[in-house]
Design an enzyme around this catalytic site. Sequence first.
Site, PDB file in Angstrom:
ATOM      1  N   HIS A 190     -38.308   9.792  -1.348  1.00 35.93           N
ATOM      2  CA  HIS A 190     -38.382  10.827  -2.381  1.00 35.93           C
ATOM      3  C   HIS A 190     -37.082  11.638  -2.442  1.00 35.93           C
ATOM      4  O   HIS A 190     -36.714  12.153  -3.502  1.00 35.93           O
ATOM      5  CB  HIS A 190     -39.549  11.774  -2.108  1.00 35.93           C
ATOM      6  CG  HIS A 190     -40.893  11.161  -2.333  1.00 35.93           C
ATOM      7  ND1 HIS A 190     -41.520  10.396  -1.375  1.00 35.93           N
ATOM      8  CD2 HIS A 190     -41.716  11.185  -3.414  1.00 35.93           C
ATOM      9  CE1 HIS A 190     -42.686   9.984  -1.851  1.00 35.93           C
ATOM     10  NE2 HIS A 190     -42.825  10.447  -3.080  1.00 35.93           N
ATOM     11  N   ASP A 197     -42.023   2.388  -8.360  1.00 39.12           N
ATOM     12  CA  ASP A 197     -42.429   3.706  -7.902  1.00 39.12           C
ATOM     13  C   ASP A 197     -41.766   4.720  -8.841  1.00 39.12           C
ATOM     14  O   ASP A 197     -40.977   4.350  -9.722  1.00 39.12           O
ATOM     15  CB  ASP A 197     -41.986   3.915  -6.449  1.00 39.12           C
ATOM     16  CG  ASP A 197     -42.828   4.959  -5.725  1.00 39.12           C
ATOM     17  OD1 ASP A 197     -43.531   5.749  -6.384  1.00 39.12           O
ATOM     18  OD2 ASP A 197     -42.776   4.994  -4.480  1.00 39.12           O
TER      19      ASP A 197
END
Length: 613
Positions: free
Chosen positions: A263, A336
């Site tokens: 992330h 993702d």
Amino acid sequence: MSTSDLSRRSVLAGSLAAAAVGATATGASATGGDAGSAGHPGSHGPKGREHAWVTSTLRRMTLEEKVGQLFVQNVYGSDATTPDDRNLPLYGVASPAEVVRKYHLGGVIYFAWTDSVRDPDQIVGLSNGLQRAALTQRSKVRVPLSISTDQEQGVVTRIGPPATQFPGSMALGAGRSAADARTAAAITGRELLAMGVNTNFAPDCDVNVNPLNPVIGTRSFSSRPDLAAQLAAAQVAGYQRDGGVASSAKHFPGHGDTATDSHVAFPVITHTREQWETIDAPPFRAAIREQIDMIMTAHLSFPALDDSGNPATLSHPILTGLLREELGYTGVIITDSLAMQGVRDLYGDAEVAVRALLAGVDQLLMTPAMDDAYAAVIEAVRTRRLSTRALDEKVARVLHLKYRRGMVARPFADPRAVARSVGTPRNLAAAASVTDRTTTVVKNDDAVLPFAPKGRKVLVTGYGATTTATIAAALGAQGATTTTVETGTSPTDATVSRSVAAAAGQDLVVVTTMKAWDTSVTDPKGGQQKLVKALLASGTPVVVVSVRDPYDIAYFTDAPTYVATYSYSPVAIEAAARILTGASSPTATLPVDIPAAGDPGTILYPFGHGLTY
């Protein structure tokens, strides 16, 4: 030697069974194949009808509509038609319905932070409103939305109570039951579908061989590939066959051996190709054999599979060469979130979208620059950088998935059915039963457990206002007099002193920890470790309950009593309370090795360890 290398060494000895799983995989095709694989035009059966709908729809779609099917975006707002100014900088229009129409979106994804998931009645209203927007726009075709969320359960749970909660993947790994894993997925899937959510980005197929993994951890079933593969396959069956929702295996080619969070940074996996086959591949192979609808990519570098330096999301060798051609996967490949830093370091957001599609991706999740990315993909088709044939194959896979998963025939959910479908007494009882079989007693040296609470004084302290309150309420209901001192994830010295003072005169202290091992992010000053050690020195008997990663015990090895729940979901905490008092007998065993702190090559408690009474 790196931490990653040491963690691999500890798991490789137990990976022979997993190697057999990988070696015997058939590479069977999954649902959602291209237009030529779904049936014959002259057939009148279900395959023929599917083929006819897909080819007819594809033929009548404009370029803009085709490209729109490749995007799955988050939209702000709790209902479809009310303007929400947070959509304006992202999309130039204010209401979720306008976003869907502007781009002919293929799908949307729900989060609490977008106000998408307040309660079941609101969710079904939003879902139906968005479907109405997709199906009533000016077009020659009517294509419903995939409406998705990440309801992995456990630490990644987007929809809370009254929806039925389960403790998550690693807890199911501790329970060792494929039937329980399938039950959890089936109930989750059916409840999602009742709320109009037809796609679940689960299960997590990563094999968590690195105890310092900051992003996977308890989202993984196990550090053993064979167990992870068995439970992943069971959950695919539960979601798709029993629950009726599309499911997505993630994060290909495997995110289980990293100490970096994709992330915020760009992880590198240093497994060899042989290690990938024995460690990372088995759960994905198992999901493919179960005809998984979707596979989600990982934003990480895997040099043994592609030494270009590109993340797997942008890697043709990994997504087309390995996943498509070697593993024989024909379903939808989705990225993702493209807002994650791990995929944004090398290229601009518009270029990332095009490169992902060229690599083999079919759908782009949460691009942070929608106007630019949408225009870039259209331009790539017009300039033949992305061929019309490749575009049509991608759109066909998306359409096949929507048809086979019932989105075309039944795009709307029945608002009247929500109350009798979501969080029912039967579902809640099943969740409690499954969860009772997941709590692991790791240490009970002083035979403190089971603890008879009636007439006893108990201090409940440590992480989590809800967590500590849930334990205190459960013990209080059985006759204990409880005191609660909640400390958070990073207690100060003053908070530690307050907890120690409260322990005086108590018959027992129950202290909850949450990633107490993580002094880099979760607890940078090591306050949880200080808390546990101070309580152990108080003279009052102490039970340590880790409510997330089971690895915390390595940092206070002198604790005589230690219980692992793998989750701070109330259903897991209530189950732990039953274990503490003997209302339930512990049966679960560790689904991972617990290594010594700072020495991952030394195993304190091995896979399979667990006590009962």
